[in-house]
Write an enzyme that holds these catalytic residues in place. Structure first.
Site, PDB file in Angstrom:
ATOM      1  N   LYS A 159       9.781  -8.789   4.949  1.00  0.00           N
ATOM      2  CA  LYS A 159      10.734  -9.459   5.832  1.00  0.00           C
ATOM      3  C   LYS A 159      11.429 -10.565   5.067  1.00  0.00           C
ATOM      4  CE  LYS A 159      12.065  -9.190  10.181  1.00  0.00           C
ATOM      5  NZ  LYS A 159      12.043  -7.995  11.045  1.00  0.00           N
ATOM      6  N   HIS A 209       0.837  -1.209   0.000  1.00  0.00           N
ATOM      7  CA  HIS A 209       0.000   0.000   0.000  1.00  0.00           C
ATOM      8  C   HIS A 209       0.866   1.251   0.000  1.00  0.00           C
ATOM      9  CE1 HIS A 209       0.915  -0.013   4.274  1.00  0.00           C
ATOM     10  NE2 HIS A 209       0.400   1.184   4.373  1.00  0.00           N
ATOM     11  N   SER A 266      16.064   3.599   9.672  1.00  0.00           N
ATOM     12  CA  SER A 266      16.289   3.065   8.327  1.00  0.00           C
ATOM     13  C   SER A 266      15.652   3.990   7.290  1.00  0.00           C
ATOM     14  CB  SER A 266      15.655   1.683   8.187  1.00  0.00           C
ATOM     15  OG  SER A 266      16.512   0.699   8.697  1.00  0.00           O
ATOM     16  N   LYS A 309       9.536  -2.817   3.324  1.00  0.00           N
ATOM     17  CA  LYS A 309      10.699  -2.642   4.204  1.00  0.00           C
ATOM     18  C   LYS A 309      10.658  -3.665   5.315  1.00  0.00           C
ATOM     19  CE  LYS A 309      14.178   0.072   5.366  1.00  0.00           C
ATOM     20  NZ  LYS A 309      14.978  -1.167   5.469  1.00  0.00           N
ATOM     21  N   LYS A 322       3.793  -1.672  11.919  1.00  0.00           N
ATOM     22  CA  LYS A 322       4.821  -0.852  12.583  1.00  0.00           C
ATOM     23  C   LYS A 322       5.065   0.442  11.805  1.00  0.00           C
ATOM     24  CE  LYS A 322       7.972  -3.508  14.110  1.00  0.00           C
ATOM     25  NZ  LYS A 322       9.108  -4.420  14.227  1.00  0.00           N
TER      26      LYS A 322
HETATM   27  P1  NAD Z   1      20.884 -10.201  17.476  1.00  0.00           P
HETATM   28  O1  NAD Z   1      21.182 -11.397  16.690  1.00  0.00           O
HETATM   29  O2  NAD Z   1      21.826  -9.032  17.402  1.00  0.00           O
HETATM   30  O3  NAD Z   1      20.738 -10.568  19.032  1.00  0.00           O
HETATM   31  C1  NAD Z   1      19.876 -11.518  19.565  1.00  0.00           C
HETATM   32  C2  NAD Z   1      20.527 -12.083  20.818  1.00  0.00           C
HETATM   33  O4  NAD Z   1      19.582 -12.931  21.507  1.00  0.00           O
HETATM   34  C3  NAD Z   1      21.755 -12.940  20.509  1.00  0.00           C
HETATM   35  O5  NAD Z   1      22.849 -12.482  21.270  1.00  0.00           O
HETATM   36  C4  NAD Z   1      21.310 -14.352  20.908  1.00  0.00           C
HETATM   37  O6  NAD Z   1      22.374 -15.150  21.382  1.00  0.00           O
HETATM   38  C5  NAD Z   1      20.290 -14.051  21.996  1.00  0.00           C
HETATM   39  N1  NAD Z   1      19.380 -15.166  22.266  1.00  0.00           N
HETATM   40  C6  NAD Z   1      18.901 -16.097  21.414  1.00  0.00           C
HETATM   41  N2  NAD Z   1      18.087 -16.954  22.048  1.00  0.00           N
HETATM   42  C7  NAD Z   1      18.042 -16.562  23.337  1.00  0.00           C
HETATM   43  C8  NAD Z   1      17.383 -17.038  24.499  1.00  0.00           C
HETATM   44  N3  NAD Z   1      16.577 -18.108  24.438  1.00  0.00           N
HETATM   45  N4  NAD Z   1      17.566 -16.394  25.672  1.00  0.00           N
HETATM   46  C9  NAD Z   1      18.368 -15.316  25.735  1.00  0.00           C
HETATM   47  N5  NAD Z   1      19.025 -14.807  24.668  1.00  0.00           N
HETATM   48  C10 NAD Z   1      18.866 -15.416  23.486  1.00  0.00           C
HETATM   49  O7  NAD Z   1      19.402  -9.777  17.065  1.00  0.00           O
HETATM   50  P2  NAD Z   1      18.711  -8.360  17.230  1.00  0.00           P
HETATM   51  O8  NAD Z   1      18.900  -7.590  15.965  1.00  0.00           O
HETATM   52  O9  NAD Z   1      19.114  -7.746  18.531  1.00  0.00           O
HETATM   53  O10 NAD Z   1      17.166  -8.798  17.269  1.00  0.00           O
HETATM   54  C11 NAD Z   1      16.541  -9.252  18.458  1.00  0.00           C
HETATM   55  C12 NAD Z   1      15.041  -9.127  18.296  1.00  0.00           C
HETATM   56  O11 NAD Z   1      14.702  -7.762  18.024  1.00  0.00           O
HETATM   57  C13 NAD Z   1      14.430  -9.950  17.161  1.00  0.00           C
HETATM   58  O12 NAD Z   1      13.124 -10.365  17.543  1.00  0.00           O
HETATM   59  C14 NAD Z   1      14.306  -8.938  16.047  1.00  0.00           C
HETATM   60  O13 NAD Z   1      13.296  -9.282  15.108  1.00  0.00           O
HETATM   61  C15 NAD Z   1      13.935  -7.698  16.830  1.00  0.00           C
HETATM   62  N6  NAD Z   1      14.217  -6.432  16.127  1.00  0.00           N
HETATM   63  C16 NAD Z   1      15.466  -6.123  15.697  1.00  0.00           C
HETATM   64  C17 NAD Z   1      15.686  -4.906  15.055  1.00  0.00           C
HETATM   65  C18 NAD Z   1      17.061  -4.446  14.637  1.00  0.00           C
HETATM   66  O14 NAD Z   1      17.193  -3.284  14.234  1.00  0.00           O
HETATM   67  N7  NAD Z   1      18.088  -5.257  14.734  1.00  0.00           N
HETATM   68  C19 NAD Z   1      14.608  -4.041  14.816  1.00  0.00           C
HETATM   69  C20 NAD Z   1      13.330  -4.386  15.268  1.00  0.00           C
HETATM   70  C21 NAD Z   1      13.160  -5.602  15.924  1.00  0.00           C
END
Ligand code: NAD
Length: 473
Positions: free
Chosen positions: A108, A67, A364, A72, A96
């Site tokens: 995604k 839309h 972003s 993204k 979002k």
């Molecule tokens: P990342 O890979 O940098 O970090 C995730 C961390 O969680 C890792 O260090 C991993 O070892 C840890 N982890 C995995 N399983 C675990 C568990 N059971 N218990 C504790 N720790 C655990 O990822 P991220 O970019 O920080 O993303 C984390 C979440 O945030 C995801 O759901 C992602 O979709 C969401 N998110 C990320 C962004 C972004 O800009 N990176 C934006 C919006 C949402």
């Protein structure tokens, strides 16, 4: 799906959507179109491993809604990746973006690999091949679909993506805008790395600054001295912990996949990060106590719980044992619909993912705009602003006969750097989004929780946009 979960991740998103749709007045056909994932690209490609064997890689890109263009959403590297998960995450991106007024549709991507099991060379080959598959099917481009980092990916992977895209599209002047979350040297924007964690902090800070909300939760207004537990010390968890600690909160526990640690006097995320880097584990951090299971951290007594790892970690089974007063969903989908029902009963405030972690996509958007305009933020106005401020200050000092302190002078004179403008745009976005959602929630006592209010806000905006496009006259 665990036995505790009734719904898949995508079904959970649909369920939350339906719960909120009842509070809107749109035609069921419009609601159906908003909910649907428009395009799902499932791919398989081979990669030659360092040991000479050939492995077939499973990967996805989902465009939930066009839309607004481009679509993204991040790219996830995890062995848990599946089509349902990518569809759910793409849908969340649509909602979002609508909430934070970022003019994109939701998308995604996911590659079903555990990056820890691959060498850097293998990861580069996989990322570049994935990008060329997207190019072949017209699933990537500054005006089509713009990926970003997510779980398991970061600046390095985004640099490989932009390089592959640019080499396949010679002469495309806006090629840098095909992906965000790039290193600054490759067209990234300052402030993107910490954006999601900082956005989580701004959103929760705004909630904690609302006297009525705090009174209901029996909490003091403000962030200072609040106890915080963070799950996941990756990009989002690390930066969330950092900004809470810097604002005077105490991060009393941190959980990683190998375990969890607790210290009632507070933990410093950078020291824990360095300890983990050195020893390979978060456990046995000096001065902290190890918890028996990493999930125990979710059930600790605290004011604010920040799940920042993966989805479905708080569900119908463990939600009754959660003692936090506020849950800030930094990860996508950490709490299931069953958990939401428990929170409503227990009076726990769950601040929902679909806007709380929108800091990443907001910045972003700033990065994409920078790429399209081919100029760094602040380049045009920094010197002008400093000269103007200097002149105004000089006039005031001359007229009053008084001089300001050196610290004040530095502050008043300062013209904005790129990072100042990015943080300021993010702060404004998160504060406005929090207030809008709270206003919707408070305006209708039938709306059970903040997630439903956030969905109502998203549905209103996306449906209006469809109507304005003339698709649904
Ligand atoms: P990342 O890979 O940098 O970090 C995730 C961390 O969680 C890792 O260090 C991993 O070892 C840890 N982890 C995995 N399983 C675990 C568990 N059971 N218990 C504790 N720790 C655990 O990822 P991220 O970019 O920080 O993303 C984390 C979440 O945030 C995801 O759901 C992602 O979709 C969401 N998110 C990320 C962004 C972004 O800009 N990176 C934006 C919006 C949402």
């Amino acid at each position: 799906m665990s036995s505790q979960q009734q719904y898949s991740f995508f079904q959970s998103v649909e369920k939350s959507f339906d719960k909120a749709a009842k509070f809107t007045k749109f035609d069921p056909g419009i609601l159906e179109q908003i909910k649907a994932c428009n395009s799902v690209y499932q791919m398989r490609f081979p990669v030659k491993r360092d040991n000479g064997s050939i492995e077939v890689i499973e990967a996805y890109r989902v465009q939930h809604s066009q839309h607004k263009s481009p679509c993204k959403g991040g790219i996830r590297f995890s062995d848990e990746v599946n089509q349902d998960e990518v569809m759910a995450l793409a849908s969340l991106m649509t909602y979002k973006c609508a909430i934070v007024n970022v003019p994109f549709g939701g998308g995604k991507g996911g590659i079903k690999i555990n990056p820890r099991n691959y060498s850097v060379y293998e990861l580069e080959k996989i990322t570049r091949r994935y990008t060329s598959e997207l190019v072949k099917k017209n699933f990537i481009g500054p005006g089509i679909d713009v990926p970003a980092p997510d779980y398991g990916t970061g600046e390095r992977e985004m640099a490989w993506i932009v390089d592959t895209y640019a080499s396949l599209k010679p002469g495309e002047i806006d090629a840098a805008g095909c992906v965000t979350g790039k290193p600054v040297t490759q067209g990234g924007v300052r402030g993107r790395k910490e954006a999601t964690g900082l956005g989580v902090f701004y959103g929760i800070r705004e909630v904690c600054n609302m006297p009525d909300v705090m009174k209901k939760l029996n909490l003091e207004v403000g962030i200072v001295n609040k106890t915080v537990v963070v799950q996941g010390l990756g990009n989002v968890g690390y930066h969330s912990a950092k900004f809470f600690r810097e604002a005077g909160a105490k991060v009393v526990a941190l959980a990683e996949y190998e375990g969890a640690i607790m210290n009632p006097d507070g933990l410093n995320e950078e020291e824990v990060f360095q300890h983990r880097k050195k020893t390979g584990s978060i456990l046995n951090f000096p001065g902290a106590t190890n918890l028996a299971k990493n999930t125990d951290a979710l059930e600790l007594e605290c004011d604010i719980l920040i799940p920042a790892a993966l989805e479905n970690v708080i569900n119908g089974e463990n939600a009754p044992r959660v003692k936090a007063k506020v849950i800030g969903e930094a990860a996508n989908g950490p709490c299931t619909p069953e958990a939401d029902d428990v929170f409503v009963k227990k009076g726990i405030l769950c601040v929902p993912d679909m806007y709380l972690n929108a800091g990443g996509v907001t910045v972003s958007y700033f990065e994409w705009l920078k790429n399209l305009s081919h100029v760094r933020y602040g380049r045009m106005e920094k010197r002008f602003t400093e000269n103007l401020n200097s002149h105004i200050l000089g006039q005031i000092e001359a007229l009053t006969g008084k001089t300001v302190s050196d610290v004040e002078r530095k502050f008043i004179m300062h013209g904005p750097e790129e990072v100042d403008l990015v943080h300021s745009g993010l702060e404004e976005t998160m504060i406005s989004a929090t207030r809008e959602i709270m206003a919707i929630w408070l305006s209708n006592p039938e709306i059970p929780d903040m997630r439903t209010a956030a969905y109502v806000n998203a549905i209103n905006k996306v449906a209006t946009s469809y109507a304005e496009l003339g698709i649904f006259p």
